[in-house]
Motif scaffolding. Sequence first.
Motif, short mmCIF file in Angstrom:
data_model
loop_
_atom_site.label_atom_id
_atom_site.label_comp_id
_atom_site.label_asym_id
_atom_site.label_seq_id
_atom_site.Cartn_x
_atom_site.Cartn_y
_atom_site.Cartn_z
N LEU A 90 0.84 -1.19 0.00
CA LEU A 90 0.00 0.00 0.00
C LEU A 90 0.88 1.25 0.00
N TYR A 91 0.59 2.13 -0.95
CA TYR A 91 1.30 3.40 -1.07
C TYR A 91 0.27 4.52 -0.95
N LEU A 92 0.46 5.41 0.01
CA LEU A 92 -0.49 6.48 0.29
C LEU A 92 0.01 7.81 -0.25
N GLY A 93 -0.93 8.66 -0.65
CA GLY A 93 -0.58 10.01 -1.08
C GLY A 93 0.36 10.06 -2.27
N VAL A 94 0.06 9.26 -3.28
CA VAL A 94 0.96 9.20 -4.43
C VAL A 94 0.64 10.31 -5.43
N ASP A 95 1.68 10.73 -6.11
CA ASP A 95 1.54 11.62 -7.25
C ASP A 95 2.26 10.94 -8.41
N GLN A 96 2.34 11.59 -9.54
CA GLN A 96 2.93 10.95 -10.71
C GLN A 96 4.39 10.56 -10.47
N ALA A 97 5.16 11.39 -9.79
CA ALA A 97 6.57 11.07 -9.52
C ALA A 97 6.69 9.84 -8.63
N LYS A 98 5.85 9.74 -7.59
CA LYS A 98 5.88 8.57 -6.72
C LYS A 98 5.44 7.32 -7.48
N VAL A 99 4.40 7.47 -8.31
CA VAL A 99 3.95 6.34 -9.11
C VAL A 99 5.08 5.83 -10.00
N ASP A 100 5.81 6.74 -10.62
CA ASP A 100 6.92 6.33 -11.48
C ASP A 100 7.97 5.55 -10.69
N ARG A 101 8.30 6.00 -9.50
CA ARG A 101 9.29 5.29 -8.70
C ARG A 101 8.77 3.92 -8.27
N VAL A 102 7.49 3.84 -7.91
CA VAL A 102 6.89 2.56 -7.52
C VAL A 102 6.90 1.60 -8.70
N LEU A 103 6.54 2.07 -9.88
CA LEU A 103 6.56 1.21 -11.07
C LEU A 103 7.97 0.72 -11.37
N ASP A 104 8.94 1.64 -11.32
CA ASP A 104 10.33 1.29 -11.64
C ASP A 104 10.95 0.33 -10.63
N SER A 105 10.52 0.41 -9.39
CA SER A 105 11.10 -0.43 -8.34
C SER A 105 10.23 -1.65 -8.03
N HIS A 106 9.01 -1.41 -7.57
CA HIS A 106 8.17 -2.52 -7.08
C HIS A 106 7.70 -3.42 -8.22
N VAL A 107 7.29 -2.82 -9.33
CA VAL A 107 6.78 -3.63 -10.44
C VAL A 107 7.90 -4.17 -11.31
N ALA A 108 8.81 -3.32 -11.76
CA ALA A 108 9.85 -3.76 -12.68
C ALA A 108 10.89 -4.65 -12.02
N LYS A 109 11.21 -4.38 -10.73
CA LYS A 109 12.30 -5.10 -10.06
C LYS A 109 11.85 -5.94 -8.88
N ASP A 110 10.55 -5.93 -8.55
CA ASP A 110 10.02 -6.63 -7.39
C ASP A 110 10.70 -6.18 -6.10
N GLU A 111 10.93 -4.87 -6.00
CA GLU A 111 11.55 -4.27 -4.81
C GLU A 111 10.65 -3.14 -4.33
N ALA A 112 9.94 -3.35 -3.24
CA ALA A 112 9.07 -2.31 -2.70
C ALA A 112 9.88 -1.07 -2.35
N VAL A 113 9.26 0.09 -2.44
CA VAL A 113 9.90 1.34 -2.03
C VAL A 113 9.69 1.44 -0.52
N GLU A 114 10.68 0.98 0.21
CA GLU A 114 10.55 0.81 1.67
C GLU A 114 10.18 2.09 2.40
N ALA A 115 10.61 3.24 1.93
CA ALA A 115 10.30 4.49 2.61
C ALA A 115 8.82 4.84 2.55
N TRP A 116 8.08 4.25 1.60
CA TRP A 116 6.68 4.60 1.41
C TRP A 116 5.70 3.46 1.62
N VAL A 117 6.11 2.24 1.53
CA VAL A 117 5.18 1.11 1.51
C VAL A 117 4.74 0.72 2.92
#
Length: 121
Positions: A90-117
């Motif tokens: 779960l990622y709260l308060g996302v904007d386009q920049a956060k979405v991009d980082r989540v896609l690049d990390s969590h989806v593309a690499k299977d690495e959650a963005v620990e600071a936000w998840v």
Amino acid sequence: MAAMTERKRFQILVCDGPSCGITHESETLVEHIEGRLDKEAALQGRAECAALTCFGRCDEGPNLMIRELAPGEDGSTEPDFDLLYGVRGLYLGVDQAKVDRVLDSHVAKDEAVEAWVESYE
């Protein structure tokens, strides 16, 4: 020759409840996500995007969740809420920049963005 390991597939759930959907315009995030999923090789076939009625965290929206799909599971429809409890995605308060980082990390690499998840409770 070793068998190839099948890559994980994810569902990206974007809240479209009254607060996220209207006040925070979550539909623009969905359009952005779907555009990236269609165009970028690192994301193609990795995820499907779907709307979710509400995560119950309206003051912190727009919100989204990344969850792993079971083999053969359809990720284009809203899942039963029982499948979401306890999922750390779960990622709260996302904007386009956060979405991009989540896609690049969590989806593309299977690495959650620990600071936000966080886990959905």
